[in-house]
Scaffold this motif. Structure first.
Motif, PDB file in Angstrom:
ATOM      1  N   THR A 113      51.372  23.160  -0.761  1.00 50.53           N
ATOM      2  CA  THR A 113      50.021  23.693  -0.866  1.00 50.53           C
ATOM      3  C   THR A 113      50.089  25.205  -0.831  1.00 50.53           C
ATOM      4  OG1 THR A 113      49.028  21.775   0.228  1.00 50.53           O
ATOM      5  CG2 THR A 113      47.725  23.791   0.178  1.00 50.53           C
ATOM      6  N   ILE A 114      49.368  25.852  -1.731  1.00 54.02           N
ATOM      7  CA  ILE A 114      49.335  27.307  -1.790  1.00 54.02           C
ATOM      8  C   ILE A 114      47.890  27.765  -1.644  1.00 54.02           C
ATOM      9  CG2 ILE A 114      49.702  29.335  -3.247  1.00 54.02           C
ATOM     10  CD1 ILE A 114      52.103  28.025  -4.422  1.00 54.02           C
ATOM     11  N   ALA A 115      47.674  28.763  -0.788  1.00 55.39           N
ATOM     12  CA  ALA A 115      46.362  29.380  -0.661  1.00 55.39           C
ATOM     13  C   ALA A 115      46.299  30.595  -1.575  1.00 55.39           C
ATOM     14  CB  ALA A 115      46.112  29.804   0.781  1.00 55.39           C
ATOM     15  N   SER A 116      45.264  30.641  -2.403  1.00 60.21           N
ATOM     16  CA  SER A 116      45.025  31.791  -3.276  1.00 60.21           C
ATOM     17  C   SER A 116      43.832  32.553  -2.721  1.00 60.21           C
ATOM     18  CB  SER A 116      44.745  31.319  -4.707  1.00 60.21           C
ATOM     19  OG  SER A 116      44.376  32.415  -5.532  1.00 60.21           O
ATOM     20  N   VAL A 117      44.018  33.861  -2.478  1.00 60.77           N
ATOM     21  CA  VAL A 117      42.980  34.674  -1.855  1.00 60.77           C
ATOM     22  C   VAL A 117      42.573  35.780  -2.808  1.00 60.77           C
ATOM     23  CG1 VAL A 117      42.359  36.109   0.120  1.00 60.77           C
ATOM     24  CG2 VAL A 117      43.953  34.196   0.423  1.00 60.77           C
ATOM     25  N   ASP A 118      41.298  35.849  -3.155  1.00 67.43           N
ATOM     26  CA  ASP A 118      40.754  36.967  -3.920  1.00 67.43           C
ATOM     27  C   ASP A 118      40.581  38.124  -2.943  1.00 67.43           C
ATOM     28  OD1 ASP A 118      39.032  38.845  -5.157  1.00 67.43           O
ATOM     29  OD2 ASP A 118      38.245  37.302  -6.483  1.00 67.43           O
ATOM     30  N   VAL A 119      41.409  39.148  -3.065  1.00 59.49           N
ATOM     31  CA  VAL A 119      41.439  40.214  -2.066  1.00 59.49           C
ATOM     32  C   VAL A 119      40.119  40.977  -2.011  1.00 59.49           C
ATOM     33  CG1 VAL A 119      42.626  42.328  -1.354  1.00 59.49           C
ATOM     34  CG2 VAL A 119      43.936  40.408  -2.269  1.00 59.49           C
ATOM     35  N   SER A 120      39.416  41.089  -3.125  1.00 59.77           N
ATOM     36  CA  SER A 120      38.167  41.856  -3.139  1.00 59.77           C
ATOM     37  C   SER A 120      37.048  41.163  -2.373  1.00 59.77           C
ATOM     38  CB  SER A 120      37.726  42.123  -4.579  1.00 59.77           C
ATOM     39  OG  SER A 120      37.482  40.909  -5.265  1.00 59.77           O
ATOM     40  N   THR A 121      37.019  39.832  -2.412  1.00 63.29           N
ATOM     41  CA  THR A 121      35.948  39.079  -1.753  1.00 63.29           C
ATOM     42  C   THR A 121      36.425  38.249  -0.572  1.00 63.29           C
ATOM     43  OG1 THR A 121      36.242  37.151  -3.194  1.00 63.29           O
ATOM     44  CG2 THR A 121      34.760  38.914  -3.968  1.00 63.29           C
ATOM     45  N   LEU A 122      37.734  38.060  -0.443  1.00 67.27           N
ATOM     46  CA  LEU A 122      38.366  37.191   0.547  1.00 67.27           C
ATOM     47  C   LEU A 122      37.986  35.725   0.368  1.00 67.27           C
ATOM     48  CD1 LEU A 122      38.384  39.242   3.874  1.00 67.27           C
ATOM     49  CD2 LEU A 122      40.134  39.075   2.102  1.00 67.27           C
ATOM     50  N   ALA A 123      37.586  35.369  -0.849  1.00 64.26           N
ATOM     51  CA  ALA A 123      37.372  33.959  -1.163  1.00 64.26           C
ATOM     52  C   ALA A 123      38.715  33.252  -1.250  1.00 64.26           C
ATOM     53  CB  ALA A 123      36.610  33.821  -2.473  1.00 64.26           C
ATOM     54  N   VAL A 124      38.796  32.048  -0.682  1.00 69.56           N
ATOM     55  CA  VAL A 124      40.054  31.308  -0.600  1.00 69.56           C
ATOM     56  C   VAL A 124      39.928  30.002  -1.367  1.00 69.56           C
ATOM     57  CG1 VAL A 124      41.751  30.238   0.931  1.00 69.56           C
ATOM     58  CG2 VAL A 124      40.507  32.281   1.671  1.00 69.56           C
ATOM     59  N   GLN A 182      56.003  19.345 -12.695  1.00 66.58           N
ATOM     60  CA  GLN A 182      56.015  19.707 -14.105  1.00 66.58           C
ATOM     61  C   GLN A 182      56.415  18.482 -14.917  1.00 66.58           C
ATOM     62  OE1 GLN A 182      58.870  22.730 -15.505  1.00 66.58           O
ATOM     63  NE2 GLN A 182      57.064  23.952 -16.020  1.00 66.58           N
ATOM     64  N   PRO A 183      55.789  18.224 -16.056  1.00 70.37           N
ATOM     65  CA  PRO A 183      56.120  17.038 -16.850  1.00 70.37           C
ATOM     66  C   PRO A 183      57.615  16.923 -17.096  1.00 70.37           C
ATOM     67  CG  PRO A 183      54.206  18.128 -17.749  1.00 70.37           C
ATOM     68  CD  PRO A 183      54.734  19.026 -16.668  1.00 70.37           C
ATOM     69  N   GLY A 184      58.136  15.717 -16.815  1.00 73.30           N
ATOM     70  CA  GLY A 184      59.550  15.462 -17.066  1.00 73.30           C
ATOM     71  C   GLY A 184      60.455  15.846 -15.931  1.00 73.30           C
ATOM     72  N   ARG A 185      59.877  16.305 -14.806  1.00 76.92           N
ATOM     73  CA  ARG A 185      60.706  16.727 -13.687  1.00 76.92           C
ATOM     74  C   ARG A 185      60.232  16.063 -12.410  1.00 76.92           C
ATOM     75  NH1 ARG A 185      64.048  20.930 -14.677  1.00 76.92           N
ATOM     76  NH2 ARG A 185      63.822  21.893 -16.726  1.00 76.92           N
ATOM     77  N   ALA A 186      61.178  15.787 -11.518  1.00 73.97           N
ATOM     78  CA  ALA A 186      60.843  15.140 -10.248  1.00 73.97           C
ATOM     79  C   ALA A 186      60.125  16.118  -9.335  1.00 73.97           C
ATOM     80  CB  ALA A 186      62.121  14.638  -9.570  1.00 73.97           C
ATOM     81  N   ARG A 187      59.297  15.590  -8.492  1.00 72.13           N
ATOM     82  CA  ARG A 187      58.584  16.437  -7.533  1.00 72.13           C
ATOM     83  C   ARG A 187      59.572  17.041  -6.546  1.00 72.13           C
ATOM     84  NH1 ARG A 187      53.648  17.659  -6.354  1.00 72.13           N
ATOM     85  NH2 ARG A 187      53.043  18.228  -4.244  1.00 72.13           N
ATOM     86  N   ALA A 188      59.258  18.246  -6.090  1.00 70.34           N
ATOM     87  CA  ALA A 188      60.183  19.005  -5.247  1.00 70.34           C
ATOM     88  C   ALA A 188      60.089  18.551  -3.793  1.00 70.34           C
ATOM     89  CB  ALA A 188      59.881  20.500  -5.355  1.00 70.34           C
ATOM     90  N   ASN A 189      60.666  17.406  -3.491  1.00 67.58           N
ATOM     91  CA  ASN A 189      60.615  16.900  -2.135  1.00 67.58           C
ATOM     92  C   ASN A 189      61.302  17.834  -1.147  1.00 67.58           C
ATOM     93  OD1 ASN A 189      59.271  14.502  -2.827  1.00 67.58           O
ATOM     94  ND2 ASN A 189      61.173  13.584  -3.524  1.00 67.58           N
ATOM     95  N   ASN A 236      53.838  28.047 -11.290  1.00 68.55           N
ATOM     96  CA  ASN A 236      52.919  28.558 -12.297  1.00 68.55           C
ATOM     97  C   ASN A 236      51.503  28.513 -11.707  1.00 68.55           C
ATOM     98  OD1 ASN A 236      51.234  29.027 -14.498  1.00 68.55           O
ATOM     99  ND2 ASN A 236      52.509  27.859 -15.925  1.00 68.55           N
ATOM    100  N   VAL A 237      50.925  29.689 -11.419  1.00 72.62           N
ATOM    101  CA  VAL A 237      49.619  29.719 -10.759  1.00 72.62           C
ATOM    102  C   VAL A 237      48.476  29.484 -11.740  1.00 72.62           C
ATOM    103  CG1 VAL A 237      50.518  31.292  -9.001  1.00 72.62           C
ATOM    104  CG2 VAL A 237      49.294  32.228 -10.979  1.00 72.62           C
ATOM    105  N   ARG A 238      48.776  29.359 -13.029  1.00 74.16           N
ATOM    106  CA  ARG A 238      47.715  29.073 -13.995  1.00 74.16           C
ATOM    107  C   ARG A 238      47.369  27.593 -14.026  1.00 74.16           C
ATOM    108  NH1 ARG A 238      50.865  32.390 -18.596  1.00 74.16           N
ATOM    109  NH2 ARG A 238      52.481  31.097 -17.632  1.00 74.16           N
ATOM    110  N   ASP A 239      48.358  26.733 -13.821  1.00 71.18           N
ATOM    111  CA  ASP A 239      48.068  25.301 -13.789  1.00 71.18           C
ATOM    112  C   ASP A 239      48.595  24.620 -12.523  1.00 71.18           C
ATOM    113  OD1 ASP A 239      50.794  25.261 -14.178  1.00 71.18           O
ATOM    114  OD2 ASP A 239      50.721  24.378 -16.179  1.00 71.18           O
ATOM    115  N   TRP A 240      49.165  25.417 -11.593  1.00 67.63           N
ATOM    116  CA  TRP A 240      49.649  24.936 -10.304  1.00 67.63           C
ATOM    117  C   TRP A 240      50.677  23.826 -10.452  1.00 67.63           C
ATOM    118  CZ3 TRP A 240      48.805  28.529  -7.037  1.00 67.63           C
ATOM    119  CH2 TRP A 240      47.671  29.333  -7.174  1.00 67.63           C
ATOM    120  N   THR A 241      51.656  24.107 -11.316  1.00 71.05           N
ATOM    121  CA  THR A 241      52.828  23.253 -11.428  1.00 71.05           C
ATOM    122  C   THR A 241      54.031  23.996 -10.872  1.00 71.05           C
ATOM    123  OG1 THR A 241      53.261  24.031 -13.691  1.00 71.05           O
ATOM    124  CG2 THR A 241      51.960  22.006 -13.446  1.00 71.05           C
ATOM    125  N   GLU A 242      55.047  23.239 -10.515  1.00 75.61           N
ATOM    126  CA  GLU A 242      56.262  23.839  -9.981  1.00 75.61           C
ATOM    127  C   GLU A 242      57.476  23.304 -10.714  1.00 75.61           C
ATOM    128  OE1 GLU A 242      56.496  22.793  -5.895  1.00 75.61           O
ATOM    129  OE2 GLU A 242      56.702  20.662  -6.277  1.00 75.61           O
TER     130      GLU A 242
END
Length: 263
Positions: free
Chosen positions: A66-77, A85-92, A143-149
């Motif tokens: 889980t990753i928290a993304s914080v907008d520094v200007s507003t502190l929205a979380v 990622q398609p074709g790859r095992a989850r990073a256990n 990848n923070v655009r689609d939240w894949t690893e």
């Protein structure tokens, strides 16, 4: 900045400081801090903090996926669960270690913004340090655009970024025995392997300067000097002769302990 409770493990807090003062926001889904156990051991949860190139967004990465993304200007979380990622095992390898083990349990994560929407993340999973040293958490690209690893190497715990290369090292072992490791590995901007040296050895990148990586190794009296373009060892250097970059095209590694130095 990232702060944590004193002598306890609880929600992490992001603190933004500018000319107008300090503002802060608590992260309910990311823990941080250290909790003394019996005077000899400590449980710890130390997440990574990285920001994008503009400084608008900060990313806080804990042991779990889980990753928290914080907008520094507003502190929205916002919180994001990483998807495989398609074709790859989850990073256990990046899931939090079991709390059933006794001793210095927990995690340490380090991260850096790579650009173009990507973070690199690694670190250590802590165990009872009196009997078992920490385990590598592995190296992944997020990848923070689609939240894949994407997992690059499960045995890595440190990295350095320089001239389009991601250098990875990592070590593991048991107390009382020499550590082993993944040696030095380098990956290109597409995530493909570009270099591998010192296979099976526990090594660390001390500094990268002018296209050369200076590598320390367990049991080595001198650093190995690796020319990254030719992918070969071109010499050795005594540790007291190593220069560190202050300005210019140099790079210090992000490593276990604290970002910036591996020793």
């Amino acid at each position: 900045m990232l702060s944590a409770p004193t002598n306890a493990i609880g929600p992490a807090t992001v603190v933004a400081v500018d000319r107008h003062g300090a503002r802060q926001v608590r992260l309910s889904e990311v823990t941080a801090g250290q909790q003394p156990e019996d005077g000899a051991t400590t449980k710890a949860s130390i997440p990574a903090l990285a920001s994008d190139a503009t400084g608008r967004f900060a990313y806080v990465v804990g042991a779990r996926s889980t990753i928290a993304s914080v907008d520094v200007s507003t502190l929205a979380v916002s919180y994001h669960s990483l998807n495989e990622q398609p074709g790859r095992a989850r990073a256990n390898a990046f899931r939090a270690p079991s709390t059933a083990a006794k001793g210095g349990d927990g995690s340490i994560r380090i991260a850096r913004w790579l650009g173009n929407g990507f973070l690199v993340v690694t670190g250590k999973n802590l165990r009872d340090t009196q009997r078992r040293p920490p385990d590598p958490a592995g190296l992944r690209i997020v990848n923070v655009r689609d939240w894949t690893e994407r997992v690059l190497d499960r045995g890595a715990d440190s990295f350095a970024v320089t001239d389009g290369l991601l250098l990875a090292t990592g070590a593991r072992g048991d107390a009382g025995t020499p550590p082993t490791g993944i040696g030095l590995k380098a990956y290109g901007t597409n995530g493909q392997p570009r270099l591998r040296l010192f296979a099976g050895r526990a090594v660390a990148v001390e500094v990268v300067l002018a296209g050369r990586a200076y590598i320390s190794g367990n049991g080595w009296a001198r650093y190995r000097v690796v020319e990254l373009e030719s992918r070969r060892v071109i010499g050795t250097l005594a540790p007291d002769r190593l220069a560190e970059p202050i300005l210019g095209r140099g790079s210090l590694p992000a490593s276990f302990g604290y970002p910036g130095r591996s020793r």
